[in-house]
Design a protein around this motif. Structure first.
Motif, short mmCIF file in Angstrom:
data_model
loop_
_atom_site.label_atom_id
_atom_site.label_comp_id
_atom_site.label_asym_id
_atom_site.label_seq_id
_atom_site.Cartn_x
_atom_site.Cartn_y
_atom_site.Cartn_z
N GLU A 152 0.82 -1.22 0.00
CA GLU A 152 0.00 0.00 0.00
C GLU A 152 0.85 1.26 0.00
O GLU A 152 0.62 2.19 -0.77
N VAL A 153 1.85 1.28 0.88
CA VAL A 153 2.66 2.49 1.04
C VAL A 153 3.60 2.68 -0.15
O VAL A 153 3.76 3.78 -0.67
N ALA A 154 4.22 1.60 -0.60
CA ALA A 154 5.16 1.70 -1.73
C ALA A 154 4.47 2.21 -2.98
O ALA A 154 5.06 2.97 -3.76
N ASN A 155 3.20 1.85 -3.16
CA ASN A 155 2.45 2.27 -4.34
C ASN A 155 1.70 3.59 -4.14
O ASN A 155 0.97 4.02 -5.03
N VAL A 156 1.90 4.21 -2.97
CA VAL A 156 1.21 5.46 -2.62
C VAL A 156 -0.27 5.32 -2.97
O VAL A 156 -0.84 6.10 -3.74
N SER A 157 -0.89 4.31 -2.38
CA SER A 157 -2.26 3.93 -2.73
C SER A 157 -3.29 5.02 -2.43
O SER A 157 -4.37 5.03 -3.00
N LYS A 158 -2.95 5.93 -1.52
CA LYS A 158 -3.90 6.99 -1.12
C LYS A 158 -3.50 8.35 -1.69
O LYS A 158 -3.87 9.39 -1.13
N GLN A 159 -2.81 8.34 -2.81
CA GLN A 159 -2.36 9.59 -3.44
C GLN A 159 -3.53 10.55 -3.67
O GLN A 159 -3.42 11.75 -3.41
N ALA A 160 -4.65 10.02 -4.16
CA ALA A 160 -5.80 10.89 -4.46
C ALA A 160 -6.34 11.55 -3.20
O ALA A 160 -6.69 12.75 -3.21
N GLU A 161 -6.40 10.81 -2.08
CA GLU A 161 -6.88 11.39 -0.83
C GLU A 161 -5.91 12.44 -0.30
O GLU A 161 -6.34 13.47 0.25
N ILE A 162 -4.63 12.19 -0.45
CA ILE A 162 -3.63 13.15 -0.01
C ILE A 162 -3.75 14.43 -0.82
O ILE A 162 -3.73 15.55 -0.27
N GLU A 163 -3.91 14.29 -2.13
CA GLU A 163 -4.04 15.47 -2.99
C GLU A 163 -5.32 16.24 -2.67
O GLU A 163 -5.36 17.47 -2.74
N GLU A 164 -6.38 15.51 -2.30
CA GLU A 164 -7.63 16.17 -1.90
C GLU A 164 -7.40 17.03 -0.66
O GLU A 164 -7.87 18.17 -0.57
N ASP A 165 -6.65 16.50 0.30
CA ASP A 165 -6.31 17.28 1.50
C ASP A 165 -5.53 18.54 1.13
O ASP A 165 -5.79 19.63 1.66
N LEU A 166 -4.56 18.38 0.24
CA LEU A 166 -3.74 19.53 -0.17
C LEU A 166 -4.59 20.58 -0.88
O LEU A 166 -4.39 21.79 -0.68
N ASN A 167 -5.55 20.13 -1.67
CA ASN A 167 -6.44 21.07 -2.36
C ASN A 167 -7.32 21.81 -1.35
O ASN A 167 -7.55 23.02 -1.49
N LEU A 168 -7.83 21.08 -0.36
CA LEU A 168 -8.63 21.71 0.68
C LEU A 168 -7.81 22.74 1.45
O LEU A 168 -8.30 23.83 1.77
N ALA A 169 -6.57 22.38 1.74
CA ALA A 169 -5.68 23.32 2.44
C ALA A 169 -5.48 24.58 1.61
O ALA A 169 -5.44 25.70 2.14
N GLY A 170 -5.36 24.40 0.29
CA GLY A 170 -5.21 25.55 -0.59
C GLY A 170 -6.44 26.44 -0.58
O GLY A 170 -6.34 27.67 -0.55
N GLU A 171 -7.62 25.81 -0.59
CA GLU A 171 -8.87 26.57 -0.56
C GLU A 171 -9.00 27.37 0.74
O GLU A 171 -9.55 28.47 0.75
#
Length: 210
Positions: A152-171
């Motif tokens: 899971e971690v090696a494949n960065v399986s939660k990349q989309a969720e992480i990017e969603e957090d970053l987008n929310l932080a930007g907003e």
């Protein structure tokens, strides 16, 4: 009540702020509180292998002379709330993408213990939490299947969720962490003391009743 914590796993003030938040939650006698962990990168451009710790700190401190002053200030702040820091053991300022992914793959009810374990590994044991093997071992110590976590971690399986957090932080125009959002109504920036969180809980609770 839902509290979103925007934090980075190499941020000492995030560790202190989280401790203060949970001290406040322990004292709170109102409605139940759910904590959600949101990803944030203090250095979004950090290389995969990270940086030498003191070299990276020197850039923040304006030179080598300021590093010890900053670290001593953080260490003393941690001592006041019962959170230890052993910066003498820290050799790297890692890229934190994989550590955020580890938090995301952890079931919600166990994420707090995983965040605490990552903080301990980095701030007390000086482990490189940007290293996959280190993260897998942390997960194993927390009772998780190490091979499943590795994939899971090696494949960065939660990349989309992480990017969603970053987008929310930007907003929300978040430029530093820790940053706390209470019921999507109130925001606190920085490692506030427990009493400030309690006041915010009360304010959020009253606004719900209006």
């Amino acid at each position: 009540m839902i509290i979103d914590i925007y934090q980075d796993t190499i941020c000492p003030w995030c560790r202190i702020g989280k401790k203060n938040l949970f001290d406040a939650i322990a004292q709170w006698q109102g409605e139940p509180i759910t904590v959600r962990y949101r990803s944030f990168f203090l250095d979004p451009n950090a290389p995969k292998e990270g940086y030498p710790f003191r070299e990276a700190m020197a850039k923040i401190a304006g030179g080598p002379g300021g590093v010890d002053r900053i670290l001593e200030h953080v260490t003393q702040a941690g001592e006041r709330v019962g959170v230890p820091f052993r910066f003498d053991r820290v050799e790297y300022k890692p890229n934190t993408l994989l550590s955020h992914n580890l938090i995301k793959v952890t079931p919600e009810e166990q994420q707090t213990q995983m965040v605490d374990a990552i903080y301990r590994a980095y701030f007390e044991d000086g482990q490189d939490i940007g290293n996959l093997d280190v993260l897998v071992n942390i997960a194993k110590e927390q009772g998780f299947d190490p091979e499943a976590v590795r994939v899971e971690v090696a494949n960065v399986s939660k990349q989309a969720e992480i990017e969603e957090d970053l987008n929310l932080a930007g907003e929300l125009q978040i430029t530093g962490v820790p940053f706390f959002v209470i019921d999507e109504k109130l925001a606190l920036s920085g490692a506030h003391p427990a009493e400030n969180f309690l006041k915010a809980f009360e304010q959020a609770s009253l606004s719900e009743q209006e």
